[in-house]
Scaffold this motif. Structure first.
Motif, short mmCIF file in Angstrom:
data_model
loop_
_atom_site.label_atom_id
_atom_site.label_comp_id
_atom_site.label_asym_id
_atom_site.label_seq_id
_atom_site.Cartn_x
_atom_site.Cartn_y
_atom_site.Cartn_z
N LYS A 148 43.48 31.67 73.42
CA LYS A 148 43.63 30.29 72.96
C LYS A 148 44.87 29.65 73.57
O LYS A 148 44.84 28.49 73.99
N ALA A 149 45.96 30.39 73.61
CA ALA A 149 47.20 29.85 74.16
C ALA A 149 47.04 29.54 75.65
O ALA A 149 47.52 28.49 76.13
N ALA A 150 46.37 30.42 76.37
CA ALA A 150 46.17 30.20 77.81
C ALA A 150 45.29 28.98 78.05
O ALA A 150 45.58 28.16 78.93
N THR A 179 39.39 39.70 80.75
CA THR A 179 40.85 39.79 80.72
C THR A 179 41.38 40.81 79.74
O THR A 179 42.51 41.30 79.91
N ALA A 180 40.62 41.10 78.69
CA ALA A 180 41.07 41.96 77.58
C ALA A 180 42.22 41.30 76.80
O ALA A 180 42.99 41.99 76.13
N PHE A 181 42.31 39.96 76.87
CA PHE A 181 43.32 39.26 76.10
C PHE A 181 42.89 39.19 74.63
O PHE A 181 41.70 39.21 74.32
N THR A 182 43.87 39.06 73.75
CA THR A 182 43.56 38.85 72.34
C THR A 182 43.05 37.42 72.14
O THR A 182 43.16 36.57 73.05
N VAL A 183 42.51 37.15 70.97
CA VAL A 183 42.05 35.79 70.67
C VAL A 183 43.22 34.81 70.78
O VAL A 183 43.09 33.73 71.37
#
Length: 412
Positions: A254-256, A246-250
């Motif tokens: 965590k929120a997702a 996803t290339a999401f941040t940490v």
């Protein structure tokens, strides 16, 4: 949504690498549970298929549901599946239900090309005016019943509105301002690119006007949906694997995970997998298949690419067999295509178009089922594709070394 207290407890010693390989095999529809489904349904169930001008999408569909190339191409033509830039800015083939939010997920990637031009002294207004002009040209072409237009044709019509960025731009991968404008339009769903011959295993495209409605959802909601779908496709993934895809941040990850009610499950190898509660229940009832079940897959197949964990698909004997091979036999990105049995890589293969054959090597003597599957895929490639490329720059000449290596290993 199922609560943690309602979920069955899975003994940690059951969650071995061998079991998890078979579980992923099942979740990826490689045990026959998707046979007869259409391409959109397959991609919905097992995940978006990486394209990059290679033949992975076609083998993804053939291996899981017996879908032939012409049937897949028809769905591309009718926009039931389509190649779009999405997660990490990479292109995947998506089902129609995922077009809008998949584009929203990858929207930021279009800004990368814009930023390069900004650093080269181009004003953003100039890029956006060019994008508007491109859209007008394509709308006129569509209204007149004209075919999609390729970049060369667009440049001819747009004339001086497309700026040549000279040698400095060439060095930075921005020869003209047109690709950035096309990227912005595609990211917004205002245009789409179509393969010039209707096939997905090449990278020559034309463009057509499009009006894809926006999702109306927040980026946070789309990130949550992406993580939920990813966990469903894989049957469970580590935080690192989620973040790679996803290339999401940490913090975003965590929120997702919290928003979708994902739960953590520890494996026998001390990894922590995030899973949807309903999948924990399914895993608790899952039994490893006893009978051999073989497929030839692409090196970029969802089984290994989604989590980029191809090394986990080798057992000790397989690891020993490929140790010392050139390329990246044990790396995350496979140097050859895998031969897989119930999630375990048991051999490697490449296609040799000059001799119309599959060059292959298995770590142990090949069974009758392995030989039968090789013959089936070899016939399918000859009939449907003519060649099997890994990516757009792959060619018969570029893979000669790998083909020779597989032939040599098989004869030893």
């Amino acid at each position: 949504m199922m609560l943690r207290t309602e979920m069955p407890t899975i003994p940690i010693d059951k969650l071995t690498q061998e079991f998890l390989r078979a579980w992923s095999w099942h979740r990826q529809g490689l045990d026959g549970n998707l046979m007869g489904e259409d391409a959109a349904s397959v991609l919905d169930r097992v995940g978006w298929a990486r394209s990059v001008g290679g033949a992975n999408i076609y083998l993804t569909l053939f291996a899981r549901a017996g879908i032939r190339r012409e049937a897949a191409d028809r769905l591309v033509a009718t926009q039931e599946i389509h190649e779009l830039p999405t997660a990490r800015g990479c292109t995947y083939v998506l089902p129609a239900a995922d077009f809008a939010w998949g584009l929203q997920l990858g929207g930021a990637s279009a800004e990368a090309s814009v930023k390069i031009l900004l650093r080269l002294g181009v004003e953003r207004d100039e890029i956006e005016r060019l994008a508007d002009s491109v859209k007008e040209v394509l709308l006129r072409a569509k209204a007149a019943g004209e075919p999609p237009m390729d970049p060369r044709e667009l440049k001819e019509v747009l004339g001086d509105q497309v700026r040549n960025m000279g040698e400095e731009g060439k060095k930075k991968g921005a020869t003209t301002t047109l690709p950035a404008a096309l990227g912005l339009l595609q990211a917004d769903g205002r245009i789409r690119r179509v393969p010039v011959n209707g096939r997905l295993d090449q990278q020559r495209y034309s463009y057509v006007a499009w009006e894809l409605p926006a999702t109306g959802e927040s980026d946070e909601a789309v990130r949550s949906r992406m993580v939920e779908r990813f966990l469903g496709w894989t049957g469970g993934a580590t935080t690192g694997q989620i973040r790679w895809f996803t290339a999401f941040t940490v913090a975003q990850t965590k929120a997702a995970l919290a928003s979708i009610g994902a739960v953590d499950v520890k494996t026998a190898g001390d990894d922590v997998l995030w899973m949807m509660p309903e999948d924990v229940s399914l895993m608790a009832r899952f039994e490893m298949p006893a009978d051999e079940d073989v497929h030839l897959l692409a090196g970029s197949d969802s089984l290994v690419l989604l989590r980029r964990n191809s090394s986990d698909a080798f057992d000790a004997a397989g690891r020993a067999a490929v140790t010392g091979m050139g390329g990246s036999a044990l790396a995350a990105d496979l140097s050859d295509h895998p031969i897989v049995d119930r999630g375990k890589i048991i051999g490697l293969w490449q296609y040799d178009p000059e001799n119309e054959r599959i060059a292959w090597w298995t770590f142990e003597p090949a069974s009758k089922k392995v030989l039968k599957r090789i013959a089936e895929v070899q016939a399918w490639i000859g009939e449907d594709l003519g060649d099997f490329r890994s990516f757009s720059l792959d060619s018969p000449k570029s893979r000669l070394k790998n083909i020779a290596a597989l032939d040599r290993l098989r004869s030893e």
